[in-house]
Design a protein around this motif. Structure first.
Motif, PDB file in Angstrom:
ATOM      1  N   LEU A 432       0.838  -1.198   0.000  1.00  0.00           N
ATOM      2  CA  LEU A 432       0.000   0.000   0.000  1.00  0.00           C
ATOM      3  C   LEU A 432       0.872   1.246   0.000  1.00  0.00           C
ATOM      4  N   GLY A 433       0.424   2.247  -0.721  1.00  0.00           N
ATOM      5  CA  GLY A 433       1.002   3.569  -0.599  1.00  0.00           C
ATOM      6  C   GLY A 433       0.204   4.353   0.423  1.00  0.00           C
ATOM      7  N   ALA A 434       0.885   5.181   1.225  1.00  0.00           N
ATOM      8  CA  ALA A 434       0.205   5.953   2.270  1.00  0.00           C
ATOM      9  C   ALA A 434       0.286   7.451   2.005  1.00  0.00           C
ATOM     10  N   ASP A 435       0.693   7.811   0.790  1.00  0.00           N
ATOM     11  CA  ASP A 435       0.842   9.229   0.463  1.00  0.00           C
ATOM     12  C   ASP A 435      -0.193   9.678  -0.561  1.00  0.00           C
ATOM     13  N   GLY A 436      -1.351   9.010  -0.545  1.00  0.00           N
ATOM     14  CA  GLY A 436      -2.376   9.312  -1.526  1.00  0.00           C
ATOM     15  C   GLY A 436      -2.997  10.690  -1.335  1.00  0.00           C
ATOM     16  N   PRO A 437      -3.415  11.324  -2.421  1.00  0.00           N
ATOM     17  CA  PRO A 437      -4.051  12.635  -2.354  1.00  0.00           C
ATOM     18  C   PRO A 437      -5.556  12.520  -2.160  1.00  0.00           C
ATOM     19  N   ALA A 438      -6.206  13.643  -2.067  1.00  0.00           N
ATOM     20  CA  ALA A 438      -7.670  13.713  -1.961  1.00  0.00           C
ATOM     21  C   ALA A 438      -8.149  14.854  -2.846  1.00  0.00           C
ATOM     22  N   ILE A 439      -9.338  14.673  -3.396  1.00  0.00           N
ATOM     23  CA  ILE A 439      -9.949  15.735  -4.175  1.00  0.00           C
ATOM     24  C   ILE A 439     -11.437  15.761  -3.863  1.00  0.00           C
ATOM     25  N   ALA A 440     -11.963  16.949  -3.640  1.00  0.00           N
ATOM     26  CA  ALA A 440     -13.379  17.125  -3.318  1.00  0.00           C
ATOM     27  C   ALA A 440     -13.893  18.293  -4.134  1.00  0.00           C
ATOM     28  N   GLY A 441     -15.200  18.439  -4.135  1.00  0.00           N
ATOM     29  CA  GLY A 441     -15.738  19.563  -4.888  1.00  0.00           C
ATOM     30  C   GLY A 441     -17.237  19.559  -4.944  1.00  0.00           C
ATOM     31  N   ASN A 442     -17.745  20.347  -5.895  1.00  0.00           N
ATOM     32  CA  ASN A 442     -19.185  20.534  -6.055  1.00  0.00           C
ATOM     33  C   ASN A 442     -19.559  20.384  -7.519  1.00  0.00           C
ATOM     34  N   ALA A 443     -20.698  19.736  -7.747  1.00  0.00           N
ATOM     35  CA  ALA A 443     -21.283  19.651  -9.081  1.00  0.00           C
ATOM     36  C   ALA A 443     -22.368  20.719  -9.180  1.00  0.00           C
ATOM     37  N   VAL A 444     -22.258  21.609 -10.172  1.00  0.00           N
ATOM     38  CA  VAL A 444     -23.188  22.728 -10.292  1.00  0.00           C
ATOM     39  C   VAL A 444     -23.708  22.822 -11.724  1.00  0.00           C
ATOM     40  N   ASP A 445     -24.851  23.522 -11.883  1.00  0.00           N
ATOM     41  CA  ASP A 445     -25.375  23.773 -13.219  1.00  0.00           C
ATOM     42  C   ASP A 445     -24.779  25.057 -13.776  1.00  0.00           C
ATOM     43  N   LYS A 446     -25.249  25.475 -14.947  1.00  0.00           N
ATOM     44  CA  LYS A 446     -24.680  26.664 -15.591  1.00  0.00           C
ATOM     45  C   LYS A 446     -24.940  27.936 -14.811  1.00  0.00           C
ATOM     46  N   ASP A 447     -25.915  27.886 -13.901  1.00  0.00           N
ATOM     47  CA  ASP A 447     -26.198  29.035 -13.039  1.00  0.00           C
ATOM     48  C   ASP A 447     -25.500  28.917 -11.685  1.00  0.00           C
ATOM     49  N   ASN A 448     -24.583  27.976 -11.585  1.00  0.00           N
ATOM     50  CA  ASN A 448     -23.794  27.748 -10.369  1.00  0.00           C
ATOM     51  C   ASN A 448     -24.632  27.248  -9.200  1.00  0.00           C
ATOM     52  N   GLN A 449     -25.757  26.566  -9.507  1.00  0.00           N
ATOM     53  CA  GLN A 449     -26.587  25.967  -8.470  1.00  0.00           C
ATOM     54  C   GLN A 449     -26.225  24.495  -8.305  1.00  0.00           C
ATOM     55  N   PRO A 450     -26.232  23.979  -7.047  1.00  0.00           N
ATOM     56  CA  PRO A 450     -25.844  22.589  -6.819  1.00  0.00           C
ATOM     57  C   PRO A 450     -26.729  21.604  -7.587  1.00  0.00           C
ATOM     58  N   VAL A 451     -26.116  20.548  -8.066  1.00  0.00           N
ATOM     59  CA  VAL A 451     -26.837  19.490  -8.783  1.00  0.00           C
ATOM     60  C   VAL A 451     -26.651  18.193  -8.000  1.00  0.00           C
ATOM     61  N   HIS A 452     -27.748  17.674  -7.455  1.00  0.00           N
ATOM     62  CA  HIS A 452     -27.640  16.411  -6.722  1.00  0.00           C
ATOM     63  C   HIS A 452     -27.736  15.236  -7.694  1.00  0.00           C
ATOM     64  N   ASP A 453     -27.114  14.145  -7.306  1.00  0.00           N
ATOM     65  CA  ASP A 453     -27.162  12.881  -8.039  1.00  0.00           C
ATOM     66  C   ASP A 453     -26.540  12.956  -9.435  1.00  0.00           C
ATOM     67  N   ALA A 454     -25.663  13.923  -9.681  1.00  0.00           N
ATOM     68  CA  ALA A 454     -24.857  13.885 -10.897  1.00  0.00           C
ATOM     69  C   ALA A 454     -23.818  12.773 -10.759  1.00  0.00           C
ATOM     70  N   ILE A 455     -23.448  12.162 -11.863  1.00  0.00           N
ATOM     71  CA  ILE A 455     -22.409  11.137 -11.843  1.00  0.00           C
ATOM     72  C   ILE A 455     -21.063  11.814 -12.073  1.00  0.00           C
ATOM     73  N   VAL A 456     -20.211  11.735 -11.068  1.00  0.00           N
ATOM     74  CA  VAL A 456     -18.883  12.328 -11.148  1.00  0.00           C
ATOM     75  C   VAL A 456     -17.897  11.206 -11.496  1.00  0.00           C
ATOM     76  N   ILE A 457     -17.200  11.365 -12.606  1.00  0.00           N
ATOM     77  CA  ILE A 457     -16.257  10.355 -13.084  1.00  0.00           C
ATOM     78  C   ILE A 457     -14.845  10.902 -12.962  1.00  0.00           C
ATOM     79  N   LEU A 458     -13.979  10.110 -12.368  1.00  0.00           N
ATOM     80  CA  LEU A 458     -12.568  10.447 -12.254  1.00  0.00           C
ATOM     81  C   LEU A 458     -11.768   9.329 -12.900  1.00  0.00           C
TER      82      LEU A 458
END
Length: 536
Positions: A432-458
Motif C-alpha cells: 500500500l502507498g500511504a501518500d495518496g491525495p484527496a480531491i473534493a468539490g461541487n457539481a453545479v449547473d450553468k447558473d452555479n446551483q448545486p446538482v444532486h445525483d450527478a455522476i462524477v467520473i474520475l
C-alpha cells in the motif's frame, strides 16, 4: 493483457464521514415522498446501502416514507415497486442529528419489450426463456447482467415488464439441458453416432449468434417496444459423456454439481446444469455444435446453511460432427492463498490500518459452493483465503483509509495488480502507498446551483487507467479521498447516463475529452467545481 482498474462501480461511493471517537452519535432522519404521474404511491419499498444496515421502509397512503439511523456517512437510497421501473438512487450524506426531508422519488411505469419466438418453419415455440441483458463493466471488460426476463406462452409470445430507461440486448435461451446416467452399452456393440434434431442455442436480436453483432434496444420510461421477434432454427445436435471422479475420500457429497456453458466473448450462457453421481458415467444430449466449457464441483455440508468446497474441475472442448466422450474428469482439491499486506516506507512493527478486506472476484464463471473470496486483513498484515479453485481471480482491496491506495500486488514477482491471481502460484504480496491525495468539490449547473445525483467520473491519465465514479450528494458535493495514487487525473460531472456507462472505457474516453484536468501531488488536497453536462 492489462485490464482497467475499476475501483468502484456506478453505484454511489460509500464515503464514511468520520466523527471524533468521543462524540456520541445522534439519530438522523431522512424522509420524502414517492409519486408517479397518477399521484402518491402507497406500498413502495425504500432501500438503503451505506455504513449502517437499515431496515427497509414502505410508503404510506400519502406516498410518504421515513428512514432513521445512527451512523453518519454517505447512503445510497432507492425506491422500488412492482409495475414500475426502479428510480435512480439518491446519494445522501448524513451527519448526527440531521433531518433531511424532500428526498423524493418519481416512479414511472416500467418499459416493456414484447415479441414472438418461432422456429425456422414459423411455428411458435412455447416455454422458451427470453432475457433482456444490460451492459456491465468489470475491470474494464464488458459483460452482461439480466435486466428482465419472460417465458413464451403457447403462441410463442413474450412480454418482459418493468424495465427501466436503459439499453438492452434481447436474447432467447432454449430450455436448459440436464445430465442423466448414460445407458449401459450392449457388449460387443460400438456406440452409434446418431445426429439428433434440436434448437439452436442462444440467439440475440436480430437473430445473430453472439452479442457482438446484436442490435441494442434503447428504451425510455414507459415505452412499449413490440415485434422484437426471434427465430430459433432446428439443427443437428449431439451428446457428450464423461465421468466425474473425486480427488479422495474427503467426506464430500456423493454428487457433484455440473455446469455446461458456451465459451464466447462477454457472455457464455448456461447450456446444461444439474447433479451427477461421482464415479458414474453421465451424458448430456441435445448439444449443438460449438465451443463449450464443462465444470463440476464437490462440497461437504458443514451445517444446514453452510457448505465447504472440497474440489473442482473444468475442461474446454468443441463439438462439430459427432458425439464427444470426455473421459474422466478428475476433481482437484481447493487451495489456500496466503498473503501479506505491507505499507511502503512503514516499519515492520507498525500495525496495518483497521478495516482492510482482501477479496477476489470470479473471472467470468459461476458461483461455487463454499468459495472463501473475502477475508479481513489482520493487524500484522497477514491474511489467508481458503477453499479457492485452481483458477484465475481478480484482486480487490476494500476498506482503504483516507490517503491509502493499492500500489503493488504480486505473486513470485508476477504483477497481479494488472493481471490475474492464481492460487498455487505463491504467496500474494500487497503493498500500500500511504501518500495518496484527496480531491473534493461541487457539481453545479450553468447558473452555479448545486446538482444532486450527478455522476462524477474520475480517471487517471496513465495506462491502464484508474476509473472511479460516484454520485454527488443532496448538496451537489463529492469527494475522492482513498484509492488514489499521486498523478494526473481528469474529472467530469454528467447527467443522463444509463447504468454501466460510467464504467465503460469507450464511453469515458469519448465523454471526458473536455474534462477538468488536475495534478494530485503526494498527500495533496484539491477542491474543484464541475459544471454538469447532460448526455441525453
Amino acid at each position: 493483457a492489462h485490464k482497467m482498474r475499476t475501483l468502484l462501480s456506478l453505484s454511489p461511493l460509500i464515503l464514511a464521514v468520520l466523527m471524533p471517537a468521543q462524540q456520541k452519535s445522534q439519530p438522523w432522519t431522512v424522509e420524502g415522498d414517492v409519486t408517479s404521474d397518477q399521484g402518491p404511491i402507497q406500498g413502495a419499498t425504500i432501500l438503503s446501502d451505506g455504513p449502517e444496515r437499515i431496515e427497509s421502509a414502505s410508503t404510506d397512503a400519502k406516498g410518504h416514507y421515513t428512514l432513521k439511523g445512527l451512523r453518519p456517512g454517505n447512503f445510497s437510497i432507492r425506491a422500488a415497486k412492482d409495475g414500475f421501473g426502479d428510480a435512480k438512487p439518491r446519494s445522501i450524506s448524513v451527519l448526527p442529528a440531521l433531518q433531511a426531508d424532500h428526498v423524493d422519488f418519481q416512479l414511472t411505469k416500467g418499459a416493456v419489450i414484447s415479441g414472438r419466438v418461432l422456429d425456422g418453419e414459423k411455428n411458435p415455440l412455447p416455454g422458451v426463456m427470453v432475457v433482456a441483458l444490460v451492459n456491465a463493466f468489470h475491470d474494464g471488460k464488458r459483460s452482461f447482467v439480466v435486466g428482465g426476463n419472460a417465458t413464451t406462452d403457447d403462441l410463442g409470445e413474450y412480454r418482459i415488464l418493468d424495465l427501466g430507461e436503459q439499453q438492452y440486448y434481447v436474447e432467447v435461451v432454449p430450455e436448459v439441458l440436464h445430465p442423466h446416467k448414460r445407458p449401459t452399452a450392449v457388449a460387443g456393440e460400438k456406440p452409434k453416432q446418431t445426429q439428433r434434431q434440436g434448437l439452436v442455442r442462444n440467439i440475440f436480436y436480430p437473430n445473430v449468434p453472439t452479442p457482438t453483432g446484436a442490435s441494442p434496444i434503447f428504451l425510455h420510461w414507459g415505452e412499449q417496444r413490440e415485434a422484437v421477434d426471434l427465430v430459433l432454427n432446428r439443427i443437428g445436435t449431439f451428446c457428450i459423456s464423461a465421468t466425474v471422479v473425486p480427488a479422495a475420500n474427503d467426506g464430500s457429497s456423493p454428487n457433484a454439481a455440473l455446469f455446461l456453458r458456451e465459451v464466447m466473448p462477454e457472455w457464455g450462457a448456461s447450456v446444461a446444469r444439474g447433479k451427477v453421481k461421482l464415479g458414474e458415467e453421465f451424458e448430456i444430449c441435445g448439444v449443438p455444435p460449438g465451443s463449450y466449457r464443462i465444470e463440476a464441483d464437490t462440497w461437504t455440508e458443514v451445517n444446514s446453511a453452510t457448505f465447504k468446497l472440497t474440489g473442482w474441475v473444468e475442461m474446454d472442448f468443441a463439438i462439430s460432427k459427432a458425439d464427444v466422450e470426455l473421459g474422466t474428469l478428475h476433481i482437484v482439491p481447493p487451495m489456500t492463498l496466503q498473503g501479506k499486506v505491507t505499507i511502503e516506507g512503514a516499519r515492520a512493527e507498525d500495525p496495518i490500518p483497521d478495516g482492510l478486506v482482501v477479496s477476489l472476484d470470479r473471472n467470468h464463471r459461476p458461483n461455487f459452493y463454499g468459495e472463501n473470496l473475502k477475508q479481513p486483513v489482520r493487524a500484522s498484515g497477514e491474511f489467508a483465503l481458503e477453499n479457492l479453485l485452481v483458477h484465475d481471480y481478480i484482486l480487490h482491496l476494500s476498506g482503504l483509509p483516507k490517503g491509502y491506495y493499492l500500489k503493488e500486488a504480486s505473486q513470485q514477482g508476477h504483477d497481479v495488480l494488472h493481471d490475474l491471481v492464481w492460487p498455487g502460484r505463491g504467496e500474494l504480496r500487497v503493498v500500500l502507498g500511504a501518500d495518496g491525495p484527496a480531491i473534493a468539490g461541487n457539481a453545479v449547473d450553468k447558473d452555479n446551483q448545486p446538482v444532486h445525483d450527478a455522476i462524477v467520473i474520475l480517471t487517471s491519465k496513465d495506462a491502464p487507467p484508474i476509473l472511479i465514479s460516484q454520485q454527488s450528494d443532496q448538496d451537489g458535493r463529492f469527494q475522492f479521498n482513498s484509492g488514489l495514487p499521486p498523478g494526473d487525473y481528469k474529472l467530469a460531472a454528467l447527467t443522463g447516463l444509463v447504468d454501466g456507462e460510467a464504467q465503460d472505457p469507450e464511453f469515458v474516453k469519448t465523454n471526458l475529452s473536455d474534462a477538468t484536468e488536475v495534478t494530485l501531488a503526494s498527500k495533496g488536497s484539491q477542491s474543484v467545481t464541475l459544471t454538469v453536462h447532460k448526455i441525453r
